[in-house]
Design a protein around this motif. Structure first.
Motif, mmCIF file in Angstrom:
data_model
loop_
_atom_site.group_PDB
_atom_site.id
_atom_site.type_symbol
_atom_site.label_atom_id
_atom_site.label_comp_id
_atom_site.label_asym_id
_atom_site.label_seq_id
_atom_site.Cartn_x
_atom_site.Cartn_y
_atom_site.Cartn_z
ATOM 1 N N PRO A 115 0.806 -1.218 0.000
ATOM 2 C CA PRO A 115 0.000 0.000 0.000
ATOM 3 C C PRO A 115 0.844 1.275 0.000
ATOM 4 O O PRO A 115 0.357 2.341 -0.360
ATOM 5 C CB PRO A 115 -0.825 -0.112 1.288
ATOM 6 N N THR A 116 2.111 1.168 0.356
ATOM 7 C CA THR A 116 2.982 2.352 0.377
ATOM 8 C C THR A 116 3.481 2.746 -1.013
ATOM 9 O O THR A 116 4.227 3.718 -1.144
ATOM 10 C CB THR A 116 4.187 2.117 1.309
ATOM 11 N N ALA A 117 3.066 2.029 -2.052
ATOM 12 C CA ALA A 117 3.462 2.388 -3.416
ATOM 13 C C ALA A 117 3.028 3.806 -3.773
ATOM 14 O O ALA A 117 3.657 4.452 -4.612
ATOM 15 C CB ALA A 117 2.879 1.396 -4.417
ATOM 16 N N ILE A 118 1.989 4.303 -3.115
ATOM 17 C CA ILE A 118 1.547 5.671 -3.404
ATOM 18 C C ILE A 118 2.568 6.708 -2.959
ATOM 19 O O ILE A 118 2.496 7.860 -3.372
ATOM 20 C CB ILE A 118 0.169 5.973 -2.769
ATOM 21 N N LEU A 119 3.552 6.305 -2.158
ATOM 22 C CA LEU A 119 4.604 7.218 -1.717
ATOM 23 C C LEU A 119 5.744 7.322 -2.724
ATOM 24 O O LEU A 119 6.595 8.197 -2.609
ATOM 25 C CB LEU A 119 5.172 6.760 -0.370
ATOM 26 N N SER A 120 5.752 6.440 -3.700
ATOM 27 C CA SER A 120 6.833 6.402 -4.669
ATOM 28 C C SER A 120 6.640 7.491 -5.726
ATOM 29 O O SER A 120 5.532 7.764 -6.154
ATOM 30 C CB SER A 120 6.893 5.029 -5.327
ATOM 31 N N ARG A 121 7.748 8.083 -6.155
ATOM 32 C CA ARG A 121 7.665 9.221 -7.077
ATOM 33 C C ARG A 121 8.436 8.990 -8.374
ATOM 34 O O ARG A 121 8.833 9.925 -9.048
ATOM 35 C CB ARG A 121 8.208 10.484 -6.371
ATOM 36 N N GLN A 122 8.653 7.724 -8.750
ATOM 37 C CA GLN A 122 9.427 7.494 -9.963
ATOM 38 C C GLN A 122 8.722 8.088 -11.181
ATOM 39 O O GLN A 122 7.508 8.232 -11.204
ATOM 40 C CB GLN A 122 9.757 6.012 -10.168
ATOM 41 N N THR A 123 9.549 8.428 -12.167
ATOM 42 C CA THR A 123 9.047 9.078 -13.369
ATOM 43 C C THR A 123 9.927 8.653 -14.544
ATOM 44 O O THR A 123 10.812 7.829 -14.392
ATOM 45 C CB THR A 123 9.031 10.619 -13.191
ATOM 46 N N ALA A 124 9.685 9.230 -15.699
ATOM 47 C CA ALA A 124 10.517 8.968 -16.875
ATOM 48 C C ALA A 124 10.473 10.191 -17.785
ATOM 49 O O ALA A 124 9.513 10.964 -17.757
ATOM 50 C CB ALA A 124 10.027 7.735 -17.629
ATOM 51 N N GLY A 125 11.510 10.335 -18.575
ATOM 52 C CA GLY A 125 11.568 11.443 -19.518
ATOM 53 C C GLY A 125 12.659 11.200 -20.542
ATOM 54 O O GLY A 125 13.400 10.211 -20.457
ATOM 55 N N THR A 126 12.743 12.112 -21.505
ATOM 56 C CA THR A 126 13.760 11.978 -22.544
ATOM 57 C C THR A 126 14.703 13.159 -22.537
ATOM 58 O O THR A 126 14.335 14.290 -22.219
ATOM 59 C CB THR A 126 13.126 11.851 -23.943
ATOM 60 N N ARG A 127 15.934 12.852 -22.878
ATOM 61 C CA ARG A 127 16.975 13.861 -23.105
ATOM 62 C C ARG A 127 17.641 13.434 -24.412
ATOM 63 O O ARG A 127 18.296 12.396 -24.465
ATOM 64 C CB ARG A 127 17.978 13.911 -21.962
ATOM 65 N N GLY A 128 17.410 14.214 -25.455
ATOM 66 C CA GLY A 128 17.945 13.836 -26.760
ATOM 67 C C GLY A 128 17.409 12.485 -27.173
ATOM 68 O O GLY A 128 16.207 12.248 -27.183
ATOM 69 N N LYS A 129 18.329 11.557 -27.475
ATOM 70 C CA LYS A 129 17.952 10.206 -27.909
ATOM 71 C C LYS A 129 17.986 9.209 -26.753
ATOM 72 O O LYS A 129 18.098 8.008 -26.967
ATOM 73 C CB LYS A 129 18.884 9.749 -29.027
ATOM 74 N N SER A 130 17.897 9.731 -25.529
ATOM 75 C CA SER A 130 17.947 8.874 -24.335
ATOM 76 C C SER A 130 16.612 8.891 -23.598
ATOM 77 O O SER A 130 16.048 9.956 -23.361
ATOM 78 C CB SER A 130 19.024 9.368 -23.363
ATOM 79 N N LEU A 131 16.147 7.714 -23.219
ATOM 80 C CA LEU A 131 14.994 7.577 -22.338
ATOM 81 C C LEU A 131 15.543 7.309 -20.946
ATOM 82 O O LEU A 131 16.338 6.388 -20.752
ATOM 83 C CB LEU A 131 14.096 6.414 -22.777
ATOM 84 N N ILE A 132 15.127 8.122 -19.972
ATOM 85 C CA ILE A 132 15.561 7.976 -18.585
ATOM 86 C C ILE A 132 14.359 7.489 -17.778
ATOM 87 O O ILE A 132 13.296 8.103 -17.819
ATOM 88 C CB ILE A 132 16.078 9.316 -18.015
ATOM 89 N N VAL A 133 14.541 6.379 -17.054
ATOM 90 C CA VAL A 133 13.465 5.792 -16.255
ATOM 91 C C VAL A 133 13.946 5.643 -14.816
ATOM 92 O O VAL A 133 14.976 5.014 -14.572
ATOM 93 C CB VAL A 133 13.036 4.404 -16.804
ATOM 94 N N ASN A 134 13.199 6.229 -13.874
ATOM 95 C CA ASN A 134 13.512 6.094 -12.444
ATOM 96 C C ASN A 134 12.824 4.857 -11.890
ATOM 97 O O ASN A 134 11.624 4.670 -12.086
ATOM 98 C CB ASN A 134 13.005 7.286 -11.645
ATOM 99 N N LEU A 135 13.567 4.057 -11.159
ATOM 100 C CA LEU A 135 13.044 2.855 -10.517
ATOM 101 C C LEU A 135 13.274 2.936 -9.018
ATOM 102 O O LEU A 135 14.163 3.660 -8.562
ATOM 103 C CB LEU A 135 13.755 1.612 -11.071
ATOM 104 N N PRO A 136 12.512 2.172 -8.240
ATOM 105 C CA PRO A 136 12.758 2.134 -6.801
ATOM 106 C C PRO A 136 14.116 1.495 -6.501
ATOM 107 O O PRO A 136 14.804 1.028 -7.419
ATOM 108 C CB PRO A 136 11.621 1.273 -6.256
ATOM 109 N N GLY A 137 14.469 1.406 -5.231
ATOM 110 C CA GLY A 137 15.784 0.901 -4.855
ATOM 111 C C GLY A 137 15.849 -0.528 -4.369
ATOM 112 O O GLY A 137 16.922 -1.019 -4.079
ATOM 113 N N LYS A 138 14.738 -1.235 -4.300
ATOM 114 C CA LYS A 138 14.731 -2.624 -3.842
ATOM 115 C C LYS A 138 14.625 -3.553 -5.053
ATOM 116 O O LYS A 138 13.770 -3.347 -5.922
ATOM 117 C CB LYS A 138 13.551 -2.880 -2.905
ATOM 118 N N PRO A 139 15.477 -4.603 -5.126
ATOM 119 C CA PRO A 139 15.453 -5.494 -6.294
ATOM 120 C C PRO A 139 14.076 -6.054 -6.646
ATOM 121 O O PRO A 139 13.715 -6.104 -7.821
ATOM 122 C CB PRO A 139 16.431 -6.603 -5.903
#
Length: 180
Positions: A115-139
């Motif tokens: 239920p704490t997934a609502i606290l997560s703030r990962q996002t994604a965006g592009t810079r030039g020809k790169s896609l940047i994706v934020n992930l949490p820190g637990k495997p």
């Protein structure tokens, strides 16, 4: 749409303690193992472990996108509500375009487990020809989140002119429109 001949992927683990050698870099390594499991395209890796310092995160993202030519850059960690969790802010600062659907889908997928997934703030965006994706820190959360969004990643990279990424269809089915 130009595509580079060799795929390059960046993996950045954002952790004060891992960057100081107090903790082993488990999240970054776990993320890299997933990519090796899912991709049939051979790729080179740009890899870093950096502290939760916005200027260092931004500098690493810029280097991986602008100098190293990474088509995909994934970050692990720093997406929670703690004061030092500033990965999304660093990502937004270096990106030209944001893709909020990535974060929405990742949070939705995580809510099936915690239920704490609502606290997560990962996002994604592009810079030039790169896609940047934020992930949490637990495997475990890295796998759950990346599994949710990865089917769209290769086609997104096609559209922004990055290197073509092909997946192992038995472990990860990527979506591309017919003829793409």
């Amino acid at each position: 749409m130009s595509q580079s001949s060799t795929a390059r992927i960046g993996v950045i683990n954002i952790s004060d303690r891992a960057s100081q050698g107090i903790y082993e870099d488990i999240p970054g390594k776990a993320c890299l193992e997933l990519l090796k499991e899912w991709l049939t395209t051979e790729f080179e890796v740009s890899y870093a472990v950096v502290p939760d310092e916005q200027d260092q995160i931004e500098a690493t993202l810029k280097k991986f996108a602008d100098e190293d030519g990474c088509s995909l850059i994934v970050t692990t960690g720093g997406t929670g509500p703690a004061p030092r969790d500033i990965t999304p802010e660093a990502t937004e600062a270096v990106c030209e375009r944001m893709f909020p659907g990535f974060g929405e889908l990742m949070r939705s997928a995580s809510l099936k487990y915690v239920p704490t997934a609502i606290l997560s703030r990962q996002t994604a965006g592009t810079r030039g020809k790169s896609l940047i994706v934020n992930l949490p820190g637990k495997p475990k959360a890295i796998r759950e989140n990346l599994e949710a969004v990865f089917p769209a990643i290769p086609y997104c990279i096609d559209l922004i002119g990055g290197a073509r990424l092909e997946t192992n269809q038995t472990t990860m089915k990527a979506f591309r429109p017919k003829g793409a």
